[in-house]
Design a protein around this motif. Structure first.
Motif, PDB file in Angstrom:
ATOM      1  N   GLU A  57       0.896  -1.111  -0.084  1.00 56.93           N
ATOM      2  CA  GLU A  57       0.086   0.158  -0.001  1.00 56.93           C
ATOM      3  C   GLU A  57       1.002   1.238   0.148  1.00 56.93           C
ATOM      4  N   LEU A  58       0.475   2.112  -0.769  1.00 56.47           N
ATOM      5  CA  LEU A  58       1.157   3.546  -0.823  1.00 56.47           C
ATOM      6  C   LEU A  58       0.238   4.637  -0.471  1.00 56.47           C
ATOM      7  N   PRO A  59       0.216   4.852   0.877  1.00 50.93           N
ATOM      8  CA  PRO A  59      -0.790   6.083   1.043  1.00 50.93           C
ATOM      9  C   PRO A  59      -0.383   7.574   0.742  1.00 50.93           C
ATOM     10  N   SER A  60      -1.222   8.233   0.057  1.00 49.63           N
ATOM     11  CA  SER A  60      -0.869   9.524  -0.318  1.00 49.63           C
ATOM     12  C   SER A  60      -1.506  10.536   0.673  1.00 49.63           C
ATOM     13  N   PHE A  61      -0.453  10.991   1.368  1.00 53.35           N
ATOM     14  CA  PHE A  61      -1.279  11.948   2.482  1.00 53.35           C
ATOM     15  C   PHE A  61      -1.656  13.235   1.957  1.00 53.35           C
ATOM     16  N   TRP A  62      -1.211  13.597   0.684  1.00 50.23           N
ATOM     17  CA  TRP A  62      -1.694  14.818   0.299  1.00 50.23           C
ATOM     18  C   TRP A  62      -3.157  14.911  -0.273  1.00 50.23           C
ATOM     19  N   VAL A  63      -3.545  13.811  -0.281  1.00 51.17           N
ATOM     20  CA  VAL A  63      -5.106  13.384  -1.019  1.00 51.17           C
ATOM     21  C   VAL A  63      -5.945  13.420   0.198  1.00 51.17           C
ATOM     22  N   PRO A  64      -6.967  14.121   0.376  1.00 49.47           N
ATOM     23  CA  PRO A  64      -7.631  13.878   1.567  1.00 49.47           C
ATOM     24  C   PRO A  64      -8.529  12.837   1.693  1.00 49.47           C
ATOM     25  N   SER A  65      -8.967  12.002   0.592  1.00 46.94           N
ATOM     26  CA  SER A  65      -9.433  10.681   0.607  1.00 46.94           C
ATOM     27  C   SER A  65      -8.517   9.558   0.975  1.00 46.94           C
ATOM     28  N   GLN A  66      -7.201   9.809   1.066  1.00 47.82           N
ATOM     29  CA  GLN A  66      -6.383   8.845   1.168  1.00 47.82           C
ATOM     30  C   GLN A  66      -5.375   8.910   2.424  1.00 47.82           C
ATOM     31  N   THR A  67      -5.937   9.893   3.377  1.00 45.91           N
ATOM     32  CA  THR A  67      -5.235  10.121   4.698  1.00 45.91           C
ATOM     33  C   THR A  67      -5.868   8.918   5.400  1.00 45.91           C
ATOM     34  N   PRO A  68      -5.153   8.557   6.849  1.00 46.18           N
ATOM     35  CA  PRO A  68      -5.540   7.482   7.459  1.00 46.18           C
ATOM     36  C   PRO A  68      -6.775   7.609   8.124  1.00 46.18           C
ATOM     37  N   ASN A  69      -7.103   8.853   8.610  1.00 48.70           N
ATOM     38  CA  ASN A  69      -8.436   9.214   9.147  1.00 48.70           C
ATOM     39  C   ASN A  69      -9.515   9.453   8.137  1.00 48.70           C
ATOM     40  N   ALA A  70      -9.273   9.462   6.856  1.00 49.33           N
ATOM     41  CA  ALA A  70     -10.402   9.813   5.920  1.00 49.33           C
ATOM     42  C   ALA A  70     -11.726   8.529   6.138  1.00 49.33           C
ATOM     43  N   LYS A  71     -12.935   9.111   6.071  1.00 50.82           N
ATOM     44  CA  LYS A  71     -13.892   8.315   5.859  1.00 50.82           C
ATOM     45  C   LYS A  71     -14.579   8.231   4.736  1.00 50.82           C
ATOM     46  N   VAL A  72     -15.406   7.310   4.302  1.00 53.44           N
ATOM     47  CA  VAL A  72     -16.242   7.074   2.944  1.00 53.44           C
ATOM     48  C   VAL A  72     -17.386   8.242   3.313  1.00 53.44           C
ATOM     49  N   ALA A  73     -17.196   9.238   2.220  1.00 56.37           N
ATOM     50  CA  ALA A  73     -18.032  10.147   2.129  1.00 56.37           C
ATOM     51  C   ALA A  73     -19.155   9.759   1.182  1.00 56.37           C
ATOM     52  N   ARG A  74     -20.420  10.195   1.701  1.00 57.56           N
ATOM     53  CA  ARG A  74     -21.691   9.630   0.873  1.00 57.56           C
ATOM     54  C   ARG A  74     -22.107  10.890   0.093  1.00 57.56           C
ATOM     55  N   ILE A  75     -22.151  10.967  -1.297  1.00 56.89           N
ATOM     56  CA  ILE A  75     -22.696  12.018  -2.160  1.00 56.89           C
ATOM     57  C   ILE A  75     -24.143  12.019  -2.134  1.00 56.89           C
ATOM     58  N   GLU A  76     -24.460  13.186  -2.061  1.00 57.23           N
ATOM     59  CA  GLU A  76     -26.073  13.484  -1.828  1.00 57.23           C
ATOM     60  C   GLU A  76     -26.483  13.675  -3.181  1.00 57.23           C
ATOM     61  N   LYS A  77     -27.658  13.148  -3.838  1.00 54.65           N
ATOM     62  CA  LYS A  77     -28.106  13.550  -4.687  1.00 54.65           C
ATOM     63  C   LYS A  77     -28.505  14.818  -5.101  1.00 54.65           C
ATOM     64  N   PRO A  78     -28.010  15.728  -6.252  1.00 56.66           N
ATOM     65  CA  PRO A  78     -28.291  17.124  -6.446  1.00 56.66           C
ATOM     66  C   PRO A  78     -29.707  17.319  -6.725  1.00 56.66           C
ATOM     67  N   ASP A  79     -30.299  18.490  -6.217  1.00 56.91           N
ATOM     68  CA  ASP A  79     -31.531  18.995  -6.190  1.00 56.91           C
ATOM     69  C   ASP A  79     -31.779  19.040  -7.732  1.00 56.91           C
ATOM     70  N   SER A  80     -33.071  18.536  -8.229  1.00 56.29           N
ATOM     71  CA  SER A  80     -33.485  18.789  -9.672  1.00 56.29           C
ATOM     72  C   SER A  80     -34.181  20.192  -9.930  1.00 56.29           C
ATOM     73  N   LYS A  81     -34.354  20.788  -8.657  1.00 59.94           N
ATOM     74  CA  LYS A  81     -35.113  22.399  -8.968  1.00 59.94           C
ATOM     75  C   LYS A  81     -33.904  23.197  -9.160  1.00 59.94           C
ATOM     76  N   ILE A  82     -34.302  24.434  -9.994  1.00 59.90           N
ATOM     77  CA  ILE A  82     -33.640  25.472 -10.071  1.00 59.90           C
ATOM     78  C   ILE A  82     -34.247  26.703  -9.269  1.00 59.90           C
ATOM     79  N   TYR A  83     -33.245  27.138  -8.398  1.00 53.95           N
ATOM     80  CA  TYR A  83     -33.642  28.168  -7.541  1.00 53.95           C
ATOM     81  C   TYR A  83     -33.494  29.782  -8.053  1.00 53.95           C
ATOM     82  N   CYS A  84     -34.142  30.518  -7.536  1.00 52.91           N
ATOM     83  CA  CYS A  84     -34.023  32.104  -7.982  1.00 52.91           C
ATOM     84  C   CYS A  84     -32.907  32.707  -6.945  1.00 52.91           C
TER      85      CYS A  84
END
Length: 200
Positions: A57-84
């Protein structure tokens, strides 16, 4: 002489065989030690990337997702509405207004629209429109007029000058001017950070 040459060749072949067998032993010992190290991981709690089976394993400490404390982020579905951007309410197609800019009619100027210095004018007074002239849209027809025209002409009777329709305050929509490099041109300009500055 032939016997000496044969004896020399025999000694050379003997040394060569000995060297090859020695090299084979070194490679075999390394493979054996590596397999043993992988099968028996260290339990010392070291954070080295070569312990506990992390040799490959080659950890990349400069990439936020590869740091030891990084957790799996859940991407939320974008809103389909356009707001003023002003009111924050959802925009609907029936609420949108077609804005009509009146072109400057100059028969002597045969340049293309993008090459002209004066492109649009007020639909009522025919004053030239630019970024320094405050403008507004008349909601019933979508015509663009100057604020000066609204203050001096339209607000007297609240009647549309082109169609004679009755207007209300909600039918006059001010247009937001584009920002420039001058701080006094933009409206409601506030600094987010306050820092000491050198004054002479």
């Amino acid at each position: 002489e032939e016997e000496q040459a044969a004896q020399a060749n025999a000694e050379h072949q003997k040394k060569l065989d000995k060297f090859i067998s020695t090299e084979k032993n070194i490679v075999t010992n390394k493979a054996t030690l590596g397999a043993a190290a992988d099968q028996q991981p260290s339990t010392s709690g070291a954070i080295s990337n070569v312990s506990l089976g992390k040799r490959k394993e080659l950890p990349s400490f400069w990439v936020p997702s590869q740091t030891p404390n990084a957790k799996v982020a859940r991407i939320e579905k974008p809103d389909s509405k356009i707001y003023c951007p002003v009111s924050g309410k959802p925009l609907k197609a029936k609420d949108l207004i077609s804005v009509k800019f009146t072109l400057v009619k100059d028969p002597s100027d045969k340049k293309s629209l993008i090459a002209k210095e004066n492109r649009y004018m007020c639909a009522v007074t025919h004053d030239i429109l630019n970024n320094a002239v405050p403008c507004a849209v008349l909601k019933p027809t979508g015509d663009v007029v100057t604020i000066e025209c609204i203050e001096k002409i339209i607000k007297k009777d609240m009647i549309h000058p082109l169609t004679n329709e009755k207007l209300s305050e909600s039918d006059i929509i001010p247009l937001q001017r584009g920002g420039t490099g001058f701080a006094t041109t933009n409206e409601q300009l506030e600094a987010k950070e306050q820092k000491p500055c050198l004054q002479v």
